[in-house]
Design a protein around this motif. Structure first.
Motif, PDB file in Angstrom:
ATOM      1  N   PRO A  30      30.067  46.809  35.984  1.00 35.05           N
ATOM      2  CA  PRO A  30      31.489  46.435  35.937  1.00 35.05           C
ATOM      3  C   PRO A  30      32.369  47.578  35.467  1.00 35.05           C
ATOM      4  CG  PRO A  30      30.114  44.722  34.966  1.00 35.05           C
ATOM      5  CD  PRO A  30      29.216  45.908  35.205  1.00 35.05           C
ATOM      6  N   GLY A  31      33.504  47.715  36.115  1.00 37.60           N
ATOM      7  CA  GLY A  31      34.445  48.773  35.752  1.00 37.60           C
ATOM      8  C   GLY A  31      35.276  48.384  34.548  1.00 37.60           C
ATOM      9  N   PRO A  32      36.366  49.094  34.314  1.00 34.02           N
ATOM     10  CA  PRO A  32      37.251  48.781  33.188  1.00 34.02           C
ATOM     11  C   PRO A  32      37.797  47.364  33.285  1.00 34.02           C
ATOM     12  CG  PRO A  32      37.776  50.917  34.160  1.00 34.02           C
ATOM     13  CD  PRO A  32      36.818  50.252  35.093  1.00 34.02           C
ATOM     14  N   ILE A  33      38.234  46.821  32.163  1.00 29.67           N
ATOM     15  CA  ILE A  33      38.751  45.457  32.127  1.00 29.67           C
ATOM     16  C   ILE A  33      39.902  45.280  33.112  1.00 29.67           C
ATOM     17  CG2 ILE A  33      39.848  43.724  30.666  1.00 29.67           C
ATOM     18  CD1 ILE A  33      38.347  44.939  28.292  1.00 29.67           C
ATOM     19  N   GLU A  34      40.778  46.282  33.178  1.00 30.85           N
ATOM     20  CA  GLU A  34      41.920  46.201  34.081  1.00 30.85           C
ATOM     21  C   GLU A  34      41.465  46.049  35.529  1.00 30.85           C
ATOM     22  OE1 GLU A  34      41.333  48.522  31.895  1.00 30.85           O
ATOM     23  OE2 GLU A  34      42.993  48.559  30.453  1.00 30.85           O
ATOM     24  N   TYR A  37      40.095  42.550  36.263  1.00 30.64           N
ATOM     25  CA  TYR A  37      41.177  41.575  36.400  1.00 30.64           C
ATOM     26  C   TYR A  37      41.828  41.673  37.779  1.00 30.64           C
ATOM     27  CZ  TYR A  37      45.465  38.996  35.408  1.00 30.64           C
ATOM     28  OH  TYR A  37      46.501  38.091  35.448  1.00 30.64           O
ATOM     29  N   GLU A  38      41.993  42.875  38.272  1.00 27.71           N
ATOM     30  CA  GLU A  38      42.618  43.072  39.573  1.00 27.71           C
ATOM     31  C   GLU A  38      41.709  42.634  40.720  1.00 27.71           C
ATOM     32  OE1 GLU A  38      43.757  47.124  39.880  1.00 27.71           O
ATOM     33  OE2 GLU A  38      45.257  47.022  38.286  1.00 27.71           O
ATOM     34  N   THR A  39      40.417  42.840  40.569  1.00 19.33           N
ATOM     35  CA  THR A  39      39.470  42.602  41.654  1.00 19.33           C
ATOM     36  C   THR A  39      39.230  41.120  41.922  1.00 19.33           C
ATOM     37  OG1 THR A  39      38.358  44.704  41.215  1.00 19.33           O
ATOM     38  CG2 THR A  39      37.120  43.055  42.457  1.00 19.33           C
ATOM     39  N   LYS A  65      39.528  25.949  29.488  1.00 17.83           N
ATOM     40  CA  LYS A  65      40.172  26.082  28.174  1.00 17.83           C
ATOM     41  C   LYS A  65      41.405  26.986  28.253  1.00 17.83           C
ATOM     42  CE  LYS A  65      36.934  23.819  25.871  1.00 17.83           C
ATOM     43  NZ  LYS A  65      37.208  22.582  25.100  1.00 17.83           N
ATOM     44  N   GLN A  66      41.266  28.083  28.969  1.00 19.81           N
ATOM     45  CA  GLN A  66      42.360  29.034  29.149  1.00 19.81           C
ATOM     46  C   GLN A  66      42.272  29.617  30.553  1.00 19.81           C
ATOM     47  OE1 GLN A  66      41.090  31.353  25.510  1.00 19.81           O
ATOM     48  NE2 GLN A  66      43.306  31.589  25.258  1.00 19.81           N
ATOM     49  N   SER A  67      43.425  29.859  31.160  1.00 18.46           N
ATOM     50  CA  SER A  67      43.460  30.521  32.461  1.00 18.46           C
ATOM     51  C   SER A  67      44.338  31.758  32.364  1.00 18.46           C
ATOM     52  CB  SER A  67      44.012  29.568  33.527  1.00 18.46           C
ATOM     53  OG  SER A  67      44.144  30.256  34.766  1.00 18.46           O
ATOM     54  N   PHE A  68      43.849  32.838  32.936  1.00 13.76           N
ATOM     55  CA  PHE A  68      44.585  34.103  32.907  1.00 13.76           C
ATOM     56  C   PHE A  68      44.986  34.575  34.301  1.00 13.76           C
ATOM     57  CE2 PHE A  68      41.536  33.973  29.382  1.00 13.76           C
ATOM     58  CZ  PHE A  68      42.412  34.009  28.304  1.00 13.76           C
ATOM     59  N   LYS A  69      44.428  33.893  35.319  1.00 12.77           N
ATOM     60  CA  LYS A  69      44.762  34.285  36.687  1.00 12.77           C
ATOM     61  C   LYS A  69      44.242  33.240  37.670  1.00 12.77           C
ATOM     62  CE  LYS A  69      44.279  38.082  40.027  1.00 12.77           C
ATOM     63  NZ  LYS A  69      43.631  39.387  40.323  1.00 12.77           N
ATOM     64  N   GLY A  70      45.106  32.804  38.590  1.00 14.27           N
ATOM     65  CA  GLY A  70      44.669  32.059  39.757  1.00 14.27           C
ATOM     66  C   GLY A  70      44.417  30.578  39.604  1.00 14.27           C
ATOM     67  N   ILE A  71      44.215  30.069  38.405  1.00 16.94           N
ATOM     68  CA  ILE A  71      43.830  28.671  38.201  1.00 16.94           C
ATOM     69  C   ILE A  71      44.802  28.023  37.225  1.00 16.94           C
ATOM     70  CG2 ILE A  71      42.019  27.153  37.289  1.00 16.94           C
ATOM     71  CD1 ILE A  71      40.022  29.336  38.316  1.00 16.94           C
ATOM     72  N   GLU A 162      51.877  42.822  36.914  1.00 12.49           N
ATOM     73  CA  GLU A 162      50.481  42.834  36.497  1.00 12.49           C
ATOM     74  C   GLU A 162      49.755  41.567  36.895  1.00 12.49           C
ATOM     75  OE1 GLU A 162      50.182  45.689  32.588  1.00 12.49           O
ATOM     76  OE2 GLU A 162      50.379  43.527  32.331  1.00 12.49           O
ATOM     77  N   SER A 163      50.464  40.447  37.053  1.00 13.48           N
ATOM     78  CA  SER A 163      49.823  39.173  37.346  1.00 13.48           C
ATOM     79  C   SER A 163      49.472  39.010  38.813  1.00 13.48           C
ATOM     80  CB  SER A 163      50.730  38.015  36.923  1.00 13.48           C
ATOM     81  OG  SER A 163      51.906  38.008  37.718  1.00 13.48           O
ATOM     82  N   ARG A 164      49.922  39.925  39.678  1.00 10.68           N
ATOM     83  CA  ARG A 164      49.607  39.809  41.098  1.00 10.68           C
ATOM     84  C   ARG A 164      49.238  41.148  41.713  1.00 10.68           C
ATOM     85  NH1 ARG A 164      54.917  40.948  43.035  1.00 10.68           N
ATOM     86  NH2 ARG A 164      56.499  40.405  41.519  1.00 10.68           N
ATOM     87  N   PRO A 165      48.252  41.851  41.123  1.00  9.27           N
ATOM     88  CA  PRO A 165      47.849  43.135  41.683  1.00  9.27           C
ATOM     89  C   PRO A 165      46.978  42.960  42.917  1.00  9.27           C
ATOM     90  CG  PRO A 165      46.482  42.600  39.830  1.00  9.27           C
ATOM     91  CD  PRO A 165      47.510  41.508  39.938  1.00  9.27           C
ATOM     92  N   ILE A 166      46.907  44.011  43.710  1.00  2.73           N
ATOM     93  CA  ILE A 166      46.051  44.018  44.883  1.00  2.73           C
ATOM     94  C   ILE A 166      45.020  45.118  44.708  1.00  2.73           C
ATOM     95  CG2 ILE A 166      45.944  44.347  47.379  1.00  2.73           C
ATOM     96  CD1 ILE A 166      48.819  43.357  47.524  1.00  2.73           C
ATOM     97  N   ALA A 167      43.743  44.721  44.784  1.00  2.73           N
ATOM     98  CA  ALA A 167      42.685  45.707  44.575  1.00  2.73           C
ATOM     99  C   ALA A 167      42.636  46.681  45.738  1.00  2.73           C
ATOM    100  CB  ALA A 167      41.341  45.002  44.431  1.00  2.73           C
ATOM    101  N   SER A 168      42.293  47.915  45.438  1.00  2.00           N
ATOM    102  CA  SER A 168      42.161  48.930  46.481  1.00  2.00           C
ATOM    103  C   SER A 168      40.887  48.706  47.267  1.00  2.00           C
ATOM    104  CB  SER A 168      42.115  50.322  45.843  1.00  2.00           C
ATOM    105  OG  SER A 168      40.948  50.460  45.069  1.00  2.00           O
ATOM    106  N   ASP A 169      40.788  49.355  48.430  1.00  6.83           N
ATOM    107  CA  ASP A 169      39.592  49.214  49.254  1.00  6.83           C
ATOM    108  C   ASP A 169      38.353  49.665  48.511  1.00  6.83           C
ATOM    109  OD1 ASP A 169      41.125  48.247  51.291  1.00  6.83           O
ATOM    110  OD2 ASP A 169      41.317  50.184  52.327  1.00  6.83           O
ATOM    111  N   SER A 170      38.458  50.724  47.709  1.00  4.24           N
ATOM    112  CA  SER A 170      37.290  51.224  46.993  1.00  4.24           C
ATOM    113  C   SER A 170      36.824  50.232  45.944  1.00  4.24           C
ATOM    114  CB  SER A 170      37.609  52.568  46.322  1.00  4.24           C
ATOM    115  OG  SER A 170      38.677  52.416  45.400  1.00  4.24           O
ATOM    116  N   GLU A 171      37.781  49.546  45.288  1.00  2.00           N
ATOM    117  CA  GLU A 171      37.401  48.568  44.286  1.00  2.00           C
ATOM    118  C   GLU A 171      36.745  47.363  44.933  1.00  2.00           C
ATOM    119  OE1 GLU A 171      41.168  47.915  42.558  1.00  2.00           O
ATOM    120  OE2 GLU A 171      40.997  49.566  41.115  1.00  2.00           O
TER     121      GLU A 171
END
Length: 209
Positions: A30-34, A37-39, A65-71, A162-171
């Motif tokens: 796994p890469g960095p936390i950021e 989250y984007e992927t 319990k908690q949602s940080f993205k998408g749900i 930050e809440s709607r990033p798009i992952a790059s092709d490499s990611e």
């Protein structure tokens, strides 16, 4: 010659029956936390309520319990690759996890190479995610949508960048879905088995001559 051949076949059969272990070795770290989250399409903290085992995938019922993205619902049913069974992060009833999901055809999936982790080990990630928490609502209040198949969140004017990033092709290329990984691993194993058996047989034939 029979003994080496049979020994080789037994070893290869054992390896092919444990594809999850072979697949785990092929997952990219796994890469960095950021980047995580984007992927991924969905990021939540949830407690496992029920696990229904299946041949290819397990069906997991979660209390969010908690949602940080998408749900945005407090109850969720997801699919989990059954090869998680070879990993300490397999969903167990009563346990809480920080989940990273992909949304495939409106179905949330905990895929084999997901960076999902037990909640007790996710302090650094939770610190990064604390400002991204979304408000949850009871699944029963969504009559027009099945919470088990909730779609990924779409962009809105209220979301920040930050809440709607798009992952790059490499990611996106780093983490393939579990079905493709499993099929590729089985194919490689099958080809390797055939090649090794042919080599053993040919060596045996040469020794007879």
């Amino acid at each position: 010659m029979r003994k080496p051949v049979w020994l080789t076949m037994v070893v290869l059969a054992y390896w092919l029956l444990l594809p999850g272990q072979a697949m785990a070795l092929s997952c990219v770290k796994p890469g960095p936390i950021e980047q995580r989250y984007e992927t991924y399409d969905g990021v939540i903290v949830a407690k496992v309520l029920n696990v229904k085992a299946g041949q290819e995938e397990h069906t997991i019922q979660l209390e969010v319990k908690q949602s940080f993205k998408g749900i945005e619902v407090d109850r969720l049913t997801i699919l989990e690759d059954r090869y998680w069974e070879t990993d300490s992060r397999v969903s167990k009833e009563g346990e809480e996890y920080l989940y990273y999901f992909k949304n495939i055809d409106s179905q949330w999936e905990n895929q084999l190479c997901s960076p999902t982790v037990k909640l007790s080990l996710a302090d650094a990630e939770l610190d990064y995610l604390k400002d991204k928490e979304r408000q949850l609502q009871p699944a029963s209040e969504l009559p027009t949508a099945d919470a088990s198949h909730a779609p990924a969140a779409t962009d809105t004017t209220d979301d920040d960048a930050e809440s709607r990033p798009i992952a790059s092709d490499s990611e996106m290329g780093q983490l393939s879905d579990s079905g493709r990984s499993t099929s590729a691993g089985l194919m490689v194993g099958l080809i390797a088995a055939i090649v090794i058996i042919l080599i053993v047989v040919l060596l045996g034939m040469r020794r007879r001559k």
